[in-house]
Design a protein around this motif. Structure first.
Motif, mmCIF file in Angstrom:
data_model
loop_
_atom_site.group_PDB
_atom_site.id
_atom_site.type_symbol
_atom_site.label_atom_id
_atom_site.label_comp_id
_atom_site.label_asym_id
_atom_site.label_seq_id
_atom_site.Cartn_x
_atom_site.Cartn_y
_atom_site.Cartn_z
ATOM 1 N N MET A 20 0.834 -1.195 0.000
ATOM 2 C CA MET A 20 0.000 0.000 0.000
ATOM 3 C C MET A 20 0.878 1.259 0.000
ATOM 4 O O MET A 20 2.058 1.197 0.344
ATOM 5 N N LEU A 77 -6.654 0.224 -4.014
ATOM 6 C CA LEU A 77 -7.402 -1.024 -3.829
ATOM 7 C C LEU A 77 -8.307 -1.276 -5.033
ATOM 8 O O LEU A 77 -8.516 -2.425 -5.427
ATOM 9 N N GLY A 90 -4.947 -5.058 -3.314
ATOM 10 C CA GLY A 90 -5.244 -5.951 -2.188
ATOM 11 C C GLY A 90 -5.034 -7.410 -2.575
ATOM 12 O O GLY A 90 -4.477 -8.200 -1.798
ATOM 13 N N GLU A 91 -5.463 -7.781 -3.771
ATOM 14 C CA GLU A 91 -5.280 -9.152 -4.253
ATOM 15 C C GLU A 91 -3.799 -9.498 -4.357
ATOM 16 O O GLU A 91 -3.373 -10.590 -3.984
ATOM 17 N N ILE A 112 -1.331 -8.169 -2.704
ATOM 18 C CA ILE A 112 -0.787 -8.297 -1.345
ATOM 19 C C ILE A 112 -1.182 -9.652 -0.748
ATOM 20 O O ILE A 112 -0.361 -10.360 -0.169
ATOM 21 N N ALA A 113 -2.463 -10.019 -0.923
ATOM 22 C CA ALA A 113 -2.970 -11.267 -0.334
ATOM 23 C C ALA A 113 -2.277 -12.499 -0.918
ATOM 24 O O ALA A 113 -2.194 -13.527 -0.259
ATOM 25 N N ALA A 119 0.915 -12.600 -2.072
ATOM 26 C CA ALA A 119 2.375 -12.455 -2.089
ATOM 27 C C ALA A 119 3.081 -13.731 -1.633
ATOM 28 O O ALA A 119 2.588 -14.454 -0.771
ATOM 29 N N ASP A 120 4.240 -13.994 -2.227
ATOM 30 C CA ASP A 120 5.063 -15.135 -1.819
ATOM 31 C C ASP A 120 5.804 -14.830 -0.520
ATOM 32 O O ASP A 120 6.119 -15.732 0.255
ATOM 33 N N MET A 159 -6.252 -15.231 4.074
ATOM 34 C CA MET A 159 -6.639 -16.127 2.986
ATOM 35 C C MET A 159 -6.894 -17.537 3.540
ATOM 36 O O MET A 159 -6.447 -17.873 4.638
ATOM 37 N N ASP A 172 -1.114 -14.066 7.800
ATOM 38 C CA ASP A 172 -0.615 -14.181 6.434
ATOM 39 C C ASP A 172 0.302 -15.378 6.239
ATOM 40 O O ASP A 172 1.108 -15.711 7.106
ATOM 41 N N SER A 221 2.169 -17.474 2.492
ATOM 42 C CA SER A 221 2.249 -17.515 1.026
ATOM 43 C C SER A 221 1.290 -18.572 0.478
ATOM 44 O O SER A 221 0.891 -19.494 1.193
ATOM 45 N N PRO A 222 0.927 -18.475 -0.806
ATOM 46 C CA PRO A 222 0.084 -19.513 -1.417
ATOM 47 C C PRO A 222 0.675 -20.916 -1.227
ATOM 48 O O PRO A 222 -0.055 -21.848 -0.867
ATOM 49 N N ARG A 232 0.070 -22.015 2.352
ATOM 50 C CA ARG A 232 -1.358 -22.224 2.650
ATOM 51 C C ARG A 232 -1.871 -23.520 2.028
ATOM 52 O O ARG A 232 -2.676 -24.241 2.632
ATOM 53 N N ASP A 266 -9.263 -19.339 -3.665
ATOM 54 C CA ASP A 266 -8.602 -18.049 -3.444
ATOM 55 C C ASP A 266 -9.331 -16.944 -4.223
ATOM 56 O O ASP A 266 -9.624 -15.875 -3.678
ATOM 57 N N LEU A 308 -11.094 -13.606 -2.843
ATOM 58 C CA LEU A 308 -10.648 -12.284 -3.285
ATOM 59 C C LEU A 308 -11.813 -11.520 -3.918
ATOM 60 O O LEU A 308 -11.906 -10.304 -3.789
ATOM 61 N N GLY A 348 -8.875 -9.298 -0.065
ATOM 62 C CA GLY A 348 -7.584 -8.645 -0.303
ATOM 63 C C GLY A 348 -7.545 -7.252 0.301
ATOM 64 O O GLY A 348 -6.552 -6.850 0.911
ATOM 65 N N GLU A 349 -8.633 -6.503 0.158
ATOM 66 C CA GLU A 349 -8.716 -5.155 0.728
ATOM 67 C C GLU A 349 -8.601 -5.209 2.256
ATOM 68 O O GLU A 349 -7.909 -4.384 2.861
ATOM 69 N N ILE A 392 -7.153 -7.492 4.061
ATOM 70 C CA ILE A 392 -5.767 -7.846 4.408
ATOM 71 C C ILE A 392 -4.864 -6.619 4.254
ATOM 72 O O ILE A 392 -4.051 -6.306 5.124
ATOM 73 N N ALA A 393 -5.038 -5.892 3.149
ATOM 74 C CA ALA A 393 -4.181 -4.728 2.863
ATOM 75 C C ALA A 393 -4.353 -3.629 3.908
ATOM 76 O O ALA A 393 -3.440 -2.842 4.132
ATOM 77 N N MET A 416 -0.372 -7.346 11.150
ATOM 78 C CA MET A 416 -0.144 -8.485 10.249
ATOM 79 C C MET A 416 0.684 -9.506 11.024
ATOM 80 O O MET A 416 1.740 -9.170 11.563
#
Lengths: 185, 185
Positions: free
Chosen positions: A10, A143, A148-149, A151-152, A154-155, B10, B110, B112-113, B116, B139, B143, B148-149, B151-152, B157
């Motif tokens: 952000m 956003l 936001g997506e 960020i959500a 992210a690795d 997520m 949080d 990472s994919p 998760r 996912d 989203l 995502g919003e 989370i951002a 966090m």
């Protein structure tokens, strides 16, 4: 093969501090906001928050969701660099555009709204918000394009909630080192 | 005044582990997914990922973006609890609905994919994805409702990338403690 550290987050979270840390380690930095600000000037507009937001929107309408990423990839190709840190990714579509052309790791730099507002007040760039209301409007604009997506998904998430600039830079450098080792194994 | 720790993140990030940590400290836990799963059953549908996603969508269409939060607030009022951890916030509209009725801190858990997906495979709940494709679809559904919003814009966090369940629980408990001290000053 081209390697890209794609940095999202952000406004005010500390993306540029993180990106700059990799420049010292030989990475080429490409700032997505610079591409948008250049395009805003090319269209005869002052590059303030409102105008850059609108140009970003119209670029996407004209050339698709990955428009700014595509422009960045042109810049990257011209430089010939093989390790690039892209500062300011704003949507999953952009990440996917990079992934089609490079090995990519998506890094989110995170801080709370309170902390980001403080950091932005300290920074005072031409397109930075002066009031809480402008700050919240800018957040909503970002956003709205899908940050936001990004960020959500992210690795790697790096927190800038309590870090000094040096600590943030150190975290980013460590994460990039680990990744470079992982992908060369 | 009612205090709510609102937890977002997520699928598979570790929201429930974090929420459960506060139950041991006397917080009442309300699971937004349970409200949706109950409503799904009430509509005669099996509470799998597809059906709960659709019910969540139709609830929002019928009663507005904060529909599930409003149902949770009814549950909270009935319990009479004054410290509640809400597990599974999925949009900024929901957070705003809680903020109208309580002091709220928004916590994003949080991971990472990659991480998760591993955690979800270990968990194996009825609505958990079995394949990478189902995982990515889930996912995207989350989203799509605006997670995502949320989370951002989180106030805190907490990373579950490398944490054990105990470490994650400990981080959550510490964060809640700090917040309770801040808001009582």
């Amino acid at each position: 093969m081209l390697r890209i550290v794609a940095i999202t987050g952000m406004p005010g979270a500390g993306k540029s501090t993180a990106a700059q840390a990799l420049v010292g380690q030989g990475w080429k930095r490409v700032v997505m906001g610079d591409v948008i600000r250049a395009e805003t000037r090319r269209r005869g507009l002052e590059p303030n928050a409102k105008n850059t937001g609108e140009v970003m929107k119209s670029l996407r309408e004209e050339r698709g969701e990955s428009a700014v990423a595509d422009l960045c990839l042109e810049v990257i190709t011209r430089t010939g660099a093989d390790r690039v840190v892209v500062d300011g990714v704003r949507s999953v579509a952009e990440v996917e555009a990079f992934r089609e052309r490079a090995l990519v790791i998506l890094v989110a730099v995170d801080a709370s709204p309170e902390r980001r507002f403080e950091l932005l007040k300290e920074r005072g760039r031409s397109d930075d918000p002066l009031t809480r209301e402008m700050f919240e409007e800018r957040d909503l604009r970002e956003l709205g394009v899908g940050i936001g997506e990004a960020i959500a998904l992210a690795d790697i998430m790096i927190s800038n909630e309590h870090a000094t600039p040096d600590e943030l830079a150190g975290e980013m450098a460590k994460a990039a080192d680990r990744w470079m080792k992982d992908v060369s194994d």
